[in-house]
Design a protein around this motif. Structure first.
Motif, short mmCIF file in Angstrom:
data_model
loop_
_atom_site.label_atom_id
_atom_site.label_comp_id
_atom_site.label_asym_id
_atom_site.label_seq_id
_atom_site.Cartn_x
_atom_site.Cartn_y
_atom_site.Cartn_z
N LYS A 55 55.76 -31.16 -18.99
CA LYS A 55 56.27 -32.29 -19.78
C LYS A 55 57.34 -31.84 -20.76
CE LYS A 55 51.92 -34.90 -19.86
NZ LYS A 55 50.99 -35.61 -20.76
N GLU A 56 58.18 -32.79 -21.13
CA GLU A 56 59.19 -32.53 -22.15
C GLU A 56 58.61 -32.82 -23.52
OE1 GLU A 56 63.44 -33.21 -21.19
OE2 GLU A 56 63.27 -34.71 -22.78
N ALA A 57 58.86 -31.91 -24.47
CA ALA A 57 58.40 -32.10 -25.85
C ALA A 57 59.46 -31.51 -26.77
CB ALA A 57 57.05 -31.42 -26.07
N ASN A 58 60.34 -32.35 -27.24
CA ASN A 58 61.41 -31.93 -28.13
C ASN A 58 60.92 -32.00 -29.56
OD1 ASN A 58 63.76 -32.02 -29.85
ND2 ASN A 58 64.96 -32.28 -27.98
N TYR A 59 61.03 -30.89 -30.29
CA TYR A 59 60.53 -30.83 -31.66
C TYR A 59 61.18 -31.85 -32.58
CZ TYR A 59 58.57 -26.28 -30.30
OH TYR A 59 57.89 -25.28 -29.69
N ASP A 60 62.34 -32.34 -32.20
CA ASP A 60 63.04 -33.34 -33.03
C ASP A 60 62.59 -34.77 -32.73
OD1 ASP A 60 64.59 -31.43 -34.34
OD2 ASP A 60 66.08 -31.43 -32.73
N ASN A 61 61.68 -34.94 -31.77
CA ASN A 61 61.25 -36.27 -31.37
C ASN A 61 59.74 -36.37 -31.56
OD1 ASN A 61 60.51 -38.61 -29.99
ND2 ASN A 61 62.15 -38.39 -28.49
N LYS A 62 59.33 -36.80 -32.73
CA LYS A 62 57.91 -36.85 -33.09
C LYS A 62 57.10 -37.71 -32.11
CE LYS A 62 54.84 -38.35 -36.79
NZ LYS A 62 54.74 -38.87 -38.15
N ASP A 63 57.59 -38.90 -31.80
CA ASP A 63 56.84 -39.79 -30.90
C ASP A 63 56.67 -39.16 -29.52
OD1 ASP A 63 56.59 -41.70 -32.90
OD2 ASP A 63 58.41 -42.76 -32.29
N GLN A 64 57.71 -38.51 -29.02
CA GLN A 64 57.62 -37.86 -27.71
C GLN A 64 56.59 -36.75 -27.73
OE1 GLN A 64 60.72 -35.08 -26.52
NE2 GLN A 64 60.82 -36.08 -24.51
N MET A 65 56.58 -35.96 -28.80
CA MET A 65 55.62 -34.86 -28.87
C MET A 65 54.19 -35.38 -28.94
SD MET A 65 57.45 -31.96 -31.19
CE MET A 65 56.11 -30.80 -30.91
N ILE A 66 53.95 -36.39 -29.74
CA ILE A 66 52.59 -36.93 -29.84
C ILE A 66 52.14 -37.46 -28.48
CG2 ILE A 66 51.21 -38.80 -30.85
CD1 ILE A 66 52.86 -38.36 -33.45
N GLU A 67 53.01 -38.16 -27.79
CA GLU A 67 52.68 -38.69 -26.46
C GLU A 67 52.44 -37.54 -25.47
OE1 GLU A 67 51.64 -41.31 -23.61
OE2 GLU A 67 52.04 -41.81 -25.71
N THR A 68 53.29 -36.53 -25.52
CA THR A 68 53.18 -35.39 -24.60
C THR A 68 51.88 -34.62 -24.81
OG1 THR A 68 55.57 -35.15 -24.42
CG2 THR A 68 54.27 -33.21 -23.94
N PHE A 69 51.44 -34.52 -26.07
CA PHE A 69 50.25 -33.74 -26.37
C PHE A 69 48.95 -34.48 -26.09
CE2 PHE A 69 52.75 -31.16 -29.75
CZ PHE A 69 53.39 -30.47 -28.75
N LYS A 70 49.03 -35.76 -25.77
CA LYS A 70 47.81 -36.51 -25.43
C LYS A 70 47.14 -35.87 -24.22
CE LYS A 70 48.99 -41.02 -27.28
NZ LYS A 70 49.37 -42.39 -26.95
N GLY A 71 45.83 -35.78 -24.28
CA GLY A 71 45.07 -35.21 -23.18
C GLY A 71 44.83 -33.72 -23.32
N GLY A 72 45.43 -33.10 -24.33
CA GLY A 72 45.22 -31.67 -24.55
C GLY A 72 44.13 -31.42 -25.56
N ASP A 73 43.45 -30.30 -25.40
CA ASP A 73 42.38 -29.91 -26.32
C ASP A 73 42.79 -28.75 -27.22
OD1 ASP A 73 40.26 -31.67 -25.23
OD2 ASP A 73 40.57 -30.45 -23.45
#
Length: 112
Positions: A55-73
């Motif tokens: 998945k893409e997770a750009n540190y400058d995009n808070k919403d994208q990172m939160i969405e990308t990290f869903k499902g992780g422990d």
């Protein structure tokens, strides 16, 4: 248990990703990078064949990172040369993942 490795396109993040893939099955792994086009195609092919989610997770995009990290422990947070990373994003992820059936916090971060 799902593990997230950030910065999988870089040298250190790539090594952390490779080591994780040696230890756990690919279906338990989420590898991220700020721009998917920076990943080498042969690396993407191998990871996908082993069941890794990329998945893409750009540190400058808070919403994208939160969405990308869903499902992780667990997050292996590999921050390369980017200065001033928004660590509140990680804090938001922990808060989002605080509740399970027992109300305990299973979210953990390992910073590299």
């Amino acid at each position: 248990m799902r593990y997230i490795v950030t910065g999988a396109d870089g040298q250190l993040g790539g090594r952390v990703a490779a080591n994780m893939l040696n230890e756990v099955s690919g279906d338990q792994l989420i590898f991220t990078c700020p721009d998917l086009s920076r990943l080498r195609p042969e690396r993407v092919k191998i990871w996908k064949e082993k069941g890794v989610t990329i998945k893409e997770a750009n540190y400058d995009n808070k919403d994208q990172m939160i969405e990308t990290f869903k499902g992780g422990d667990r997050i292996y947070f590999v921050s390369g040369v980017i200065i001033g990373v928004n660590f509140h994003i990680i804090s938001d992820w922990i808060n989002h993942n605080k509740s399970d059936e027992k109300g305990s916090n299973n979210a953990k971060i390992v910073a590299c």
